[in-house]
Design a protein around this motif. Sequence first.
Motif, PDB file in Angstrom:
ATOM      1  N   ALA A 129       0.806  -1.223   0.000  1.00  0.00           N
ATOM      2  CA  ALA A 129       0.000   0.000   0.000  1.00  0.00           C
ATOM      3  C   ALA A 129       0.839   1.273   0.000  1.00  0.00           C
ATOM      4  O   ALA A 129       0.292   2.372  -0.126  1.00  0.00           O
ATOM      5  N   ARG A 130       2.149   1.146   0.125  1.00  0.00           N
ATOM      6  CA  ARG A 130       3.007   2.339   0.159  1.00  0.00           C
ATOM      7  C   ARG A 130       2.881   3.107  -1.160  1.00  0.00           C
ATOM      8  O   ARG A 130       2.958   2.500  -2.237  1.00  0.00           O
ATOM      9  N   PRO A 131       2.692   4.419  -1.088  1.00  0.00           N
ATOM     10  CA  PRO A 131       2.476   5.199  -2.315  1.00  0.00           C
ATOM     11  C   PRO A 131       3.640   5.160  -3.304  1.00  0.00           C
ATOM     12  O   PRO A 131       3.420   5.253  -4.508  1.00  0.00           O
ATOM     13  N   GLU A 132       4.857   4.984  -2.832  1.00  0.00           N
ATOM     14  CA  GLU A 132       6.001   4.981  -3.745  1.00  0.00           C
ATOM     15  C   GLU A 132       6.150   3.657  -4.506  1.00  0.00           C
ATOM     16  O   GLU A 132       7.002   3.540  -5.382  1.00  0.00           O
ATOM     17  N   LEU A 133       5.305   2.685  -4.201  1.00  0.00           N
ATOM     18  CA  LEU A 133       5.400   1.386  -4.865  1.00  0.00           C
ATOM     19  C   LEU A 133       4.306   1.223  -5.920  1.00  0.00           C
ATOM     20  O   LEU A 133       3.587   0.235  -5.974  1.00  0.00           O
ATOM     21  N   GLY A 134       4.215   2.211  -6.746  1.00  0.00           N
ATOM     22  CA  GLY A 134       3.265   2.218  -7.839  1.00  0.00           C
ATOM     23  C   GLY A 134       3.240   3.614  -8.431  1.00  0.00           C
ATOM     24  O   GLY A 134       4.073   4.454  -8.118  1.00  0.00           O
ATOM     25  N   ASP A 135       2.270   3.856  -9.293  1.00  0.00           N
ATOM     26  CA  ASP A 135       2.099   5.196  -9.833  1.00  0.00           C
ATOM     27  C   ASP A 135       0.634   5.597  -9.722  1.00  0.00           C
ATOM     28  O   ASP A 135      -0.133   4.909  -9.046  1.00  0.00           O
ATOM     29  N   GLU A 136       0.249   6.665 -10.389  1.00  0.00           N
ATOM     30  CA  GLU A 136      -1.123   7.155 -10.230  1.00  0.00           C
ATOM     31  C   GLU A 136      -2.167   6.219 -10.830  1.00  0.00           C
ATOM     32  O   GLU A 136      -3.347   6.312 -10.509  1.00  0.00           O
ATOM     33  N   HIS A 137      -1.748   5.280 -11.669  1.00  0.00           N
ATOM     34  CA  HIS A 137      -2.694   4.387 -12.335  1.00  0.00           C
ATOM     35  C   HIS A 137      -2.686   2.962 -11.793  1.00  0.00           C
ATOM     36  O   HIS A 137      -3.686   2.267 -11.882  1.00  0.00           O
ATOM     37  N   THR A 138      -1.561   2.528 -11.282  1.00  0.00           N
ATOM     38  CA  THR A 138      -1.453   1.115 -10.905  1.00  0.00           C
ATOM     39  C   THR A 138      -0.454   0.930  -9.767  1.00  0.00           C
ATOM     40  O   THR A 138       0.452   1.731  -9.582  1.00  0.00           O
ATOM     41  N   ARG A 139      -0.632  -0.127  -9.022  1.00  0.00           N
ATOM     42  CA  ARG A 139       0.280  -0.505  -7.937  1.00  0.00           C
ATOM     43  C   ARG A 139       1.203  -1.600  -8.467  1.00  0.00           C
ATOM     44  O   ARG A 139       0.821  -2.338  -9.370  1.00  0.00           O
ATOM     45  N   ASN A 140       2.380  -1.752  -7.884  1.00  0.00           N
ATOM     46  CA  ASN A 140       3.231  -2.885  -8.249  1.00  0.00           C
ATOM     47  C   ASN A 140       2.523  -4.196  -7.902  1.00  0.00           C
ATOM     48  O   ASN A 140       2.461  -5.113  -8.698  1.00  0.00           O
ATOM     49  N   VAL A 141       2.021  -4.270  -6.674  1.00  0.00           N
ATOM     50  CA  VAL A 141       1.280  -5.435  -6.187  1.00  0.00           C
ATOM     51  C   VAL A 141      -0.085  -4.929  -5.755  1.00  0.00           C
ATOM     52  O   VAL A 141      -0.190  -4.016  -4.935  1.00  0.00           O
ATOM     53  N   ASP A 142      -1.122  -5.536  -6.316  1.00  0.00           N
ATOM     54  CA  ASP A 142      -2.479  -5.072  -6.037  1.00  0.00           C
ATOM     55  C   ASP A 142      -3.055  -5.632  -4.749  1.00  0.00           C
ATOM     56  O   ASP A 142      -3.745  -4.925  -4.016  1.00  0.00           O
ATOM     57  N   TYR A 143      -2.784  -6.898  -4.474  1.00  0.00           N
ATOM     58  CA  TYR A 143      -3.315  -7.552  -3.275  1.00  0.00           C
ATOM     59  C   TYR A 143      -2.253  -8.445  -2.671  1.00  0.00           C
ATOM     60  O   TYR A 143      -1.475  -9.071  -3.387  1.00  0.00           O
ATOM     61  N   VAL A 144      -2.273  -8.518  -1.354  1.00  0.00           N
ATOM     62  CA  VAL A 144      -1.426  -9.459  -0.631  1.00  0.00           C
ATOM     63  C   VAL A 144      -2.348 -10.298   0.240  1.00  0.00           C
ATOM     64  O   VAL A 144      -3.172  -9.756   0.977  1.00  0.00           O
ATOM     65  N   ILE A 145      -2.207 -11.601   0.118  1.00  0.00           N
ATOM     66  CA  ILE A 145      -2.934 -12.497   1.008  1.00  0.00           C
ATOM     67  C   ILE A 145      -1.922 -13.357   1.753  1.00  0.00           C
ATOM     68  O   ILE A 145      -0.825 -13.622   1.251  1.00  0.00           O
ATOM     69  N   THR A 146      -2.291 -13.759   2.935  1.00  0.00           N
ATOM     70  CA  THR A 146      -1.405 -14.592   3.748  1.00  0.00           C
ATOM     71  C   THR A 146      -1.629 -16.063   3.412  1.00  0.00           C
ATOM     72  O   THR A 146      -2.604 -16.434   2.754  1.00  0.00           O
ATOM     73  N   THR A 147      -0.759 -16.891   3.927  1.00  0.00           N
ATOM     74  CA  THR A 147      -0.893 -18.331   3.753  1.00  0.00           C
ATOM     75  C   THR A 147      -2.236 -18.800   4.308  1.00  0.00           C
ATOM     76  O   THR A 147      -2.945 -19.583   3.676  1.00  0.00           O
ATOM     77  N   ARG A 148      -2.609 -18.309   5.474  1.00  0.00           N
ATOM     78  CA  ARG A 148      -3.907 -18.689   6.069  1.00  0.00           C
ATOM     79  C   ARG A 148      -5.074 -18.237   5.215  1.00  0.00           C
ATOM     80  O   ARG A 148      -6.048 -18.958   5.052  1.00  0.00           O
ATOM     81  N   GLU A 149      -4.978 -17.028   4.688  1.00  0.00           N
ATOM     82  CA  GLU A 149      -6.060 -16.536   3.826  1.00  0.00           C
ATOM     83  C   GLU A 149      -6.176 -17.393   2.571  1.00  0.00           C
ATOM     84  O   GLU A 149      -7.288 -17.690   2.118  1.00  0.00           O
ATOM     85  N   LEU A 150      -5.034 -17.821   2.016  1.00  0.00           N
ATOM     86  CA  LEU A 150      -5.081 -18.716   0.866  1.00  0.00           C
ATOM     87  C   LEU A 150      -5.743 -20.031   1.260  1.00  0.00           C
ATOM     88  O   LEU A 150      -6.579 -20.559   0.519  1.00  0.00           O
ATOM     89  N   GLY A 151      -5.393 -20.552   2.419  1.00  0.00           N
ATOM     90  CA  GLY A 151      -6.026 -21.788   2.903  1.00  0.00           C
ATOM     91  C   GLY A 151      -7.539 -21.628   2.996  1.00  0.00           C
ATOM     92  O   GLY A 151      -8.292 -22.522   2.590  1.00  0.00           O
ATOM     93  N   MET A 152      -8.007 -20.491   3.496  1.00  0.00           N
ATOM     94  CA  MET A 152      -9.447 -20.233   3.590  1.00  0.00           C
ATOM     95  C   MET A 152     -10.075 -20.167   2.207  1.00  0.00           C
ATOM     96  O   MET A 152     -11.178 -20.687   1.993  1.00  0.00           O
ATOM     97  N   MET A 153      -9.390 -19.534   1.279  1.00  0.00           N
ATOM     98  CA  MET A 153      -9.915 -19.439  -0.093  1.00  0.00           C
ATOM     99  C   MET A 153     -10.041 -20.824  -0.724  1.00  0.00           C
ATOM    100  O   MET A 153     -11.031 -21.127  -1.391  1.00  0.00           O
ATOM    101  N   ILE A 154      -9.052 -21.667  -0.500  1.00  0.00           N
ATOM    102  CA  ILE A 154      -9.087 -23.019  -1.057  1.00  0.00           C
ATOM    103  C   ILE A 154     -10.241 -23.807  -0.446  1.00  0.00           C
ATOM    104  O   ILE A 154     -10.972 -24.510  -1.157  1.00  0.00           O
ATOM    105  N   ARG A 155     -10.426 -23.679   0.846  1.00  0.00           N
ATOM    106  CA  ARG A 155     -11.534 -24.388   1.515  1.00  0.00           C
ATOM    107  C   ARG A 155     -12.901 -23.951   0.988  1.00  0.00           C
ATOM    108  O   ARG A 155     -13.836 -24.731   0.960  1.00  0.00           O
ATOM    109  N   GLU A 156     -13.011 -22.695   0.590  1.00  0.00           N
ATOM    110  CA  GLU A 156     -14.291 -22.173   0.105  1.00  0.00           C
ATOM    111  C   GLU A 156     -14.659 -22.718  -1.266  1.00  0.00           C
ATOM    112  O   GLU A 156     -15.820 -22.644  -1.652  1.00  0.00           O
ATOM    113  N   THR A 157     -13.684 -23.242  -2.021  1.00  0.00           N
ATOM    114  CA  THR A 157     -14.003 -23.736  -3.371  1.00  0.00           C
ATOM    115  C   THR A 157     -14.478 -25.173  -3.348  1.00  0.00           C
ATOM    116  O   THR A 157     -14.357 -25.906  -2.442  1.00  0.00           O
TER     117      THR A 157
END
Length: 176
Positions: free
Chosen positions: A148-176
């Motif tokens: 989310a740091r402003p210097e890690l992107g420009d006015e149109h796009t971020r370098n990384v749009d989303y960050v999820i943790t290992t646990r969050e990925l596990g939850m996403m997999i369980r939901e499918t």
Amino acid sequence: RAVNDPEKTVIVQTAPAVRVALGEEFGMEPGTIVTGKMVAALRQLGFAKVFDTDFAADLTIIEEASELIHRLQHGGRLPILTSCCPAWVKFFEHQFQDLLDVPSSCKSPHEMFGAIAKTYYAEKFDIDPEKLVVVSVMPCLSKKNEAARPELGDEHTRNVDYVITTRELGMMIRET
């Protein structure tokens, strides 16, 4: 939402620790490597491509080595410390502002990957960088603040749009 948006190309990168820690989320023996299962699950979740952050870690090492050589040749501040950990960088920013020239100026590996994805990868595969979504799966919550740091992107796009943790990925997999 992004993986279900036909206007978006969503790619994901995973930190090396995720391929081991993810197995524990599903009751596997600690240390079990689940790389293939993880990639298959990420593809089933809708990610167009799956990348390993190791590639960008190598780029970071090369850049940090170049910065070290430059500091040695031009009387720069030593020691040089890696900037891979955003919590470490934040600690310097808040507690030791007089030492802000000690950490490397290089982006962390997942941010370096995001920058390359939004430029080189997007150009190579004729993808509008504003329609390319980069997701990082990281073991550390501090990577969310880093992205989310402003210097890690420009006015149109971020370098990384989303960050999820290992646990969050596990939850996403369980939901499918």
